[in-house]
Design an enzyme around this catalytic site. Structure first.
Site, PDB file in Angstrom:
ATOM      1  CE  LYS A 155      -3.155   2.712   2.925  1.00  0.00           C
ATOM      2  NZ  LYS A 155      -2.303   3.923   2.818  1.00  0.00           N
ATOM      3  N   GLY A 207       6.907   6.087   7.776  1.00  0.00           N
ATOM      4  CA  GLY A 207       6.097   7.297   7.746  1.00  0.00           C
ATOM      5  C   GLY A 207       6.230   8.085   9.031  1.00  0.00           C
ATOM      6  CB  SER A 208       4.074  10.690  10.439  1.00  0.00           C
ATOM      7  OG  SER A 208       2.822  10.030  10.638  1.00  0.00           O
ATOM      8  N   GLY A 212       2.745   5.711  12.870  1.00  0.00           N
ATOM      9  CA  GLY A 212       3.211   4.533  13.589  1.00  0.00           C
ATOM     10  C   GLY A 212       2.360   4.234  14.815  1.00  0.00           C
ATOM     11  CD  GLU A 229      13.137   4.613   7.833  1.00  0.00           C
ATOM     12  OE1 GLU A 229      13.461   5.773   7.470  1.00  0.00           O
ATOM     13  OE2 GLU A 229      13.245   3.611   7.112  1.00  0.00           O
ATOM     14  CB  CYS A 263      13.742   8.860   6.550  1.00  0.00           C
ATOM     15  SG  CYS A 263      14.761   7.668   5.663  1.00  0.00           S
ATOM     16  CD  GLU A 362      10.605  13.861  10.254  1.00  0.00           C
ATOM     17  OE1 GLU A 362      11.369  13.073   9.683  1.00  0.00           O
ATOM     18  OE2 GLU A 362       9.456  13.550  10.622  1.00  0.00           O
TER      19      GLU A 362
END
Length: 461
Positions: A155, A207-208, A212, A229, A263, A362
């Site tokens: 996905k 992703g973010s 997560g 991650e 990342c 971030e």
């Protein structure tokens, strides 16, 4: 019917859209993957590896379509040629180690006993891939998962909605069975429902941090294995004996390449006071040479951010830092293409400190803060002052010093004299809110399989 749309950062228009499939159809797709998994795992390992590499080769043949598609979807300039270098490097490396990584650990093989630990595929692996490096991040899990005998459901993020479709098409055209590797267009509710129903045996998400957490909540109580991650705020530290020009070149590229949407991109830099002024001066000159513009123009070196809301986050962080005393050193007049939307000029900030969100949270954009430090101890304290921990980049001629500092850093990877790179022979992993688990290397194969012990007592006369 829910439509999943990619709004192109190039012109702000809908570039592609696909209908999200209903929950029952998604369940059927997963069921087909589960039925296909045992037969796929029974195929010889070398056959699975060859089929995966054939899929990689078929995708490479689509380069003329893939590169402009990426520019339209997430803004990376066509001059950089897509992600094929890293995509191929990672695929080829995991193929080269698959046999060793998956071979049994033999404890005893005698006339009385056979005792060994085998590696068994989990079953159905669900890969939720991000938009910033949609091919490379996906292949980190897809290639070893398929090689190990799992089936894979992929996905992709809505921003790069066409990537999963194209990737699966390439693999199927190369001979991978259709039920073994599938791309699904799923909305968040359907995704969460599938996870909560224990539809998958392992889930990998890039992703973010909030994404997560959502996956962890959906998976609560299912005991499904997770690889996550998530965010990053990667630091660089330039010591007094560093190669100054090399440090500027690599760290500024690490801070701004892909419009800073990496990342493991460099978001904060600490420079020894003896090199600070020279480093800042050279960094400003380096960043000022970018040409911001349409990513389909081969002369463009810095494209738009993938979405105007991502650019807004960067602008807000920079403005907040300036309001608290930071100074912006890049002249906005050099980048008239900055339109206040997805097209964003790069920026270098000084007089920054850790009271500013810009140095703690971030940013994920082409902006970096530079601070002066007096010692290794001060640099270590600042580098660890973060809720994230993916990589750290150390610049020195002294490898022992770098290793000593590295032992004190709360991070997944320690670089010396390089940055913003994923070595497929090493485990890609993070600590703190950057996530859990790891991909690539031998350990990546271990995360995509489970140990199974055999204790076989032989009949003797």
């Amino acid at each position: 019917m829910t439509m999943i749309r990619c709004v192109s950062p190039v012109d702000g228009e809908v570039y592609a859209e696909r209908p999200a499939i209903p929950l029952e159809m998604a369940r059927q797709a997963v069921a087909h993957a589960r039925l296909a998994q045992k037969a796929w795992a029974r195929r010889p390992l070398d056959e699975r590896v060859k089929l995966v590499l054939a899929g990689v080769a078929r995708l490479n043949e689509m380069v003329d379509e893939v590169v402009p598609e990426l520019a339209w979807q997430m803004g990376r300039p066509v001059r950089y040629g897509g992600e094929f270098k890293g995509f191929n490097e990672r695929s080829n490396y995991v193929a080269s180690i698959a046999a060793d990584a998956l071979k049994p650990l033999v404890v005893e093989e005698s006339d009385r006993f056979e005792r060994r630990i085998a590696r068994e595929p989990h079953g159905v692996v669900f890969v939720i891939a991000p938009w910033n490096y949609p091919y490379m991040t996906a292949i980190n899990t897809v290639a070893p998962a398929l090689m190990a005998g799992n089936t894979v459901i992929l996905k992709h993020a809505s921003q790069t909605i066409l990537v999963g479709e194209r990737m699966v098409r390439a693999f199927i055209e190369a001979g991978v069975p259709a039920d073994v590797f599938q791309n699904l267009f799923l909305d968040h509710d359907t995704t969460a429902a599938l996870i909560a129903a224990k539809s998958f045996d392992f889930i990998n998400f890039t992703g973010s941090v909030e994404g997560g957490r959502s996956i962890e909540r959906a998976a609560a109580g299912t005991f499904t294995g997770l690889g996550l991650e998530l965010g990053g705020k990667d630091p660089g530290y330039v010591m007094e004996d560093a190669d100054l020009d090399a440090a500027v070149d690599t760290l500024m590229d690490g801070a701004t390449y892909n419009s800073g949407q990496c990342c493991c991109g460099i978001e904060r830099i600490y420079v020894h006071e003896s090199l600070y002024d020279a480093f800042v001066e050279k960094s400003v000159a380096w960043v000022s040479n970018y040409k911001l513009g349409n990513p389909l123009d081969p002369e463009t070196t810095l494209g738009p951010m993938a979405n105007k809301r991502f650019a807004a986050t960067v602008r807000n962080q920079v403005a907040d830092a300036i309001s608290k005393g930071a100074r912006a050193l890049i002249d906005p007049k050099l980048f008239p293409q900055d339109d206040g939307g997805a097209y964003l000029a790069p920026q270098v900030l000084v007089d920054v400190d850790h009271s500013m969100e810009f140095m703690r949270e971030e940013t994920f954009g082409p902006a970096v803060g530079i601070m002066k430090v007096k010692s290794d101890a001060e640099a270590i304290e600042l580098m660890n002052d973060s809720r994230y921990g993916l990589t750290a980049s150390l610049w020195t001629k002294d490898a022992e010093r770098a290793a000593r500092i590295g032992r004190d850093l709360e991070t997944g990877t320690v670089f010396m004299n390089r940055a913003d790179y994923l070595d497929p022979a090493l485990c890609w992993t993070g600590v703190k809110e950057t996530g859990r688990g790891g991909s690539l290397s031998v350990l990546g194969f271990h995360n995509l399989t489970r140990p199974k012990s055999y204790h076989l007592k032989k009949v003797t006369a």
